[in-house]
Motif scaffolding. Structure first.
Motif, PDB file in Angstrom:
ATOM      1  N   UNK A  82      -5.828  -8.671   3.482  1.00  0.00           N
ATOM      2  CA  UNK A  82      -5.834  -9.021   5.070  1.00  0.00           C
ATOM      3  C   UNK A  82      -7.212  -8.108   6.026  1.00  0.00           C
ATOM      4  N   UNK A  83      -7.692  -7.102   5.280  1.00  0.00           N
ATOM      5  CA  UNK A  83      -8.821  -6.275   5.862  1.00  0.00           C
ATOM      6  C   UNK A  83      -8.095  -5.551   7.002  1.00  0.00           C
ATOM      7  N   UNK A  84      -7.168  -5.078   6.811  1.00  0.00           N
ATOM      8  CA  UNK A  84      -6.289  -4.323   7.889  1.00  0.00           C
ATOM      9  C   UNK A  84      -6.392  -2.877   7.681  1.00  0.00           C
ATOM     10  N   UNK A  85      -7.611  -2.368   8.306  1.00  0.00           N
ATOM     11  CA  UNK A  85      -8.062  -0.741   7.874  1.00  0.00           C
ATOM     12  C   UNK A  85      -6.690   0.186   8.534  1.00  0.00           C
ATOM     13  N   UNK A  86      -6.136  -0.375   9.393  1.00  0.00           N
ATOM     14  CA  UNK A  86      -4.835   0.677  10.067  1.00  0.00           C
ATOM     15  C   UNK A  86      -4.122   0.752   9.122  1.00  0.00           C
ATOM     16  N   UNK A 130      -0.378 -11.192  -3.629  1.00  0.00           N
ATOM     17  CA  UNK A 130      -1.679 -11.886  -3.563  1.00  0.00           C
ATOM     18  C   UNK A 130      -1.516 -13.238  -3.211  1.00  0.00           C
ATOM     19  N   UNK A 131      -0.361 -13.942  -3.787  1.00  0.00           N
ATOM     20  CA  UNK A 131       0.004 -15.340  -3.646  1.00  0.00           C
ATOM     21  C   UNK A 131       0.366 -15.694  -2.241  1.00  0.00           C
ATOM     22  N   UNK A 132       1.365 -14.944  -1.764  1.00  0.00           N
ATOM     23  CA  UNK A 132       2.092 -15.215  -0.458  1.00  0.00           C
ATOM     24  C   UNK A 132       1.157 -14.824   0.795  1.00  0.00           C
ATOM     25  N   UNK A 133       0.080 -13.777   0.234  1.00  0.00           N
ATOM     26  CA  UNK A 133      -0.720 -13.319   1.508  1.00  0.00           C
ATOM     27  C   UNK A 133      -1.903 -14.377   1.690  1.00  0.00           C
ATOM     28  N   UNK A 134      -2.311 -14.997   0.612  1.00  0.00           N
ATOM     29  CA  UNK A 134      -3.548 -15.811   0.574  1.00  0.00           C
ATOM     30  C   UNK A 134      -3.334 -17.144   1.004  1.00  0.00           C
ATOM     31  N   UNK A 135      -2.303 -17.772   0.224  1.00  0.00           N
ATOM     32  CA  UNK A 135      -1.896 -19.277   0.552  1.00  0.00           C
ATOM     33  C   UNK A 135      -3.055 -20.029   0.526  1.00  0.00           C
ATOM     34  N   UNK A 136      -4.008 -19.798  -0.608  1.00  0.00           N
ATOM     35  CA  UNK A 136      -5.271 -20.925  -0.437  1.00  0.00           C
ATOM     36  C   UNK A 136      -4.805 -22.026  -1.004  1.00  0.00           C
ATOM     37  N   UNK A 140       2.841 -21.158  -2.583  1.00  0.00           N
ATOM     38  CA  UNK A 140       2.986 -20.263  -3.481  1.00  0.00           C
ATOM     39  C   UNK A 140       2.989 -20.787  -4.907  1.00  0.00           C
ATOM     40  N   UNK A 141       2.185 -20.539  -5.919  1.00  0.00           N
ATOM     41  CA  UNK A 141       2.093 -21.255  -6.946  1.00  0.00           C
ATOM     42  C   UNK A 141       3.414 -20.988  -7.831  1.00  0.00           C
ATOM     43  N   UNK A 142       3.948 -21.813  -8.554  1.00  0.00           N
ATOM     44  CA  UNK A 142       5.184 -21.774  -9.541  1.00  0.00           C
ATOM     45  C   UNK A 142       4.839 -20.548 -10.478  1.00  0.00           C
ATOM     46  N   UNK A 143       3.743 -20.209 -11.046  1.00  0.00           N
ATOM     47  CA  UNK A 143       3.446 -19.308 -11.921  1.00  0.00           C
ATOM     48  C   UNK A 143       3.571 -18.057 -11.463  1.00  0.00           C
ATOM     49  N   UNK A 144       3.081 -17.563 -10.263  1.00  0.00           N
ATOM     50  CA  UNK A 144       3.254 -16.567  -9.454  1.00  0.00           C
ATOM     51  C   UNK A 144       4.734 -16.093  -9.049  1.00  0.00           C
ATOM     52  N   UNK A 168       2.643  -8.755   6.043  1.00  0.00           N
ATOM     53  CA  UNK A 168       1.463  -9.693   6.545  1.00  0.00           C
ATOM     54  C   UNK A 168       1.626  -9.987   8.062  1.00  0.00           C
ATOM     55  N   UNK A 169       2.594  -9.854   8.707  1.00  0.00           N
ATOM     56  CA  UNK A 169       2.900  -9.834   9.886  1.00  0.00           C
ATOM     57  C   UNK A 169       2.332  -8.517  10.609  1.00  0.00           C
ATOM     58  N   UNK A 170       2.655  -7.453   9.926  1.00  0.00           N
ATOM     59  CA  UNK A 170       2.187  -6.135  10.612  1.00  0.00           C
ATOM     60  C   UNK A 170       0.552  -6.321  10.626  1.00  0.00           C
ATOM     61  N   UNK A 171      -0.041  -6.656   9.436  1.00  0.00           N
ATOM     62  CA  UNK A 171      -1.463  -6.914   9.174  1.00  0.00           C
ATOM     63  C   UNK A 171      -2.012  -7.726  10.629  1.00  0.00           C
TER      64      UNK A 171
END
Length: 184
Positions: A82-86, A130-136, A140-144, A168-171
């Motif tokens: 998420x690129x959250x430097x903090x 990664x699957x939950x964060x990106x949700x591309x 969320x894929x079954x494999x993950x 993810x909410x904090x980010x």
């Protein structure tokens, strides 16, 4: 148009362009401009204290029953994505305090290539993170999910999903308000 007139017009246009460029550079270099582009936008926790308190409680509840090292790995990895430097800064410090090794912290961004450094359970948690964060794919894929379910009991998996959702909410609070690293 004579050559002299054309040259004078071109010189005037070049001068105007140079002045506009200098003005833009001066504006970008102004103290307020740099802080707005890269510094904090607003102190959201002070302005929304009830939300902040609820997030603190959610964070504490989400990590219950999970291994502290795993919690920090998940928080760092989601924050990287998420690129959250903090949050990256804060959770790397927390991971170090919890005894995490520098090598595992450094390799976390490439954990799939550094599998010898992470247990199969940690790898499954990182894949789910990664699957939950990106949700591309929009889900969320079954494999993950299945990979994580193979290493976590249902209650622990529920906690892991809550942890991933919480970081993810904090980010999102961190990146939208541009919280500055080094203040945690």
């Amino acid at each position: 148009m004579t050559t002299q007139t054309a040259h004078t017009a071109q010189t005037a246009q070049t001068s105007q362009t140079a002045q506009a460029t200098q003005a833009a550079q001066a504006s970008a270099a102004a103290p307020g401009a740099a802080a707005h582009r890269h510094g904090p936008r607003l102190p959201w926790a002070k302005l929304a204290p009830e939300v902040y308190k609820a997030m603190i409680a959610l964070d504490a509840a989400a990590k219950k029953g999970l291994e502290p090292a795993l919690v920090e790995l998940v928080k760092i990895r989601a924050s990287q994505l998420n690129h959250c430097a903090f949050c990256i800064d804060m959770h790397i410090k927390d991971a170090r305090e919890a005894g995490e090794t520098e090598q595992r912290i450094y390799l976390l961004n490439a954990w799939e290539e550094a599998t010898d450094f992470y247990s199969p359970k940690e790898q499954a948690a990182l894949a789910l993170t990664e699957a939950v964060t990106l949700l591309t794919e929009g889900f969320v894929p079954d494999a993950a999910y299945d990979r994580a379910a193979a290493h976590f009991g249902e209650a622990e998996l529920a906690q892991l999903i809550a942890l991933i959702t919480t970081i993810n909410a904090w980010n999102r609070f961190g990146v939208s308000t541009r919280m500055a690293p080094g203040q945690a």
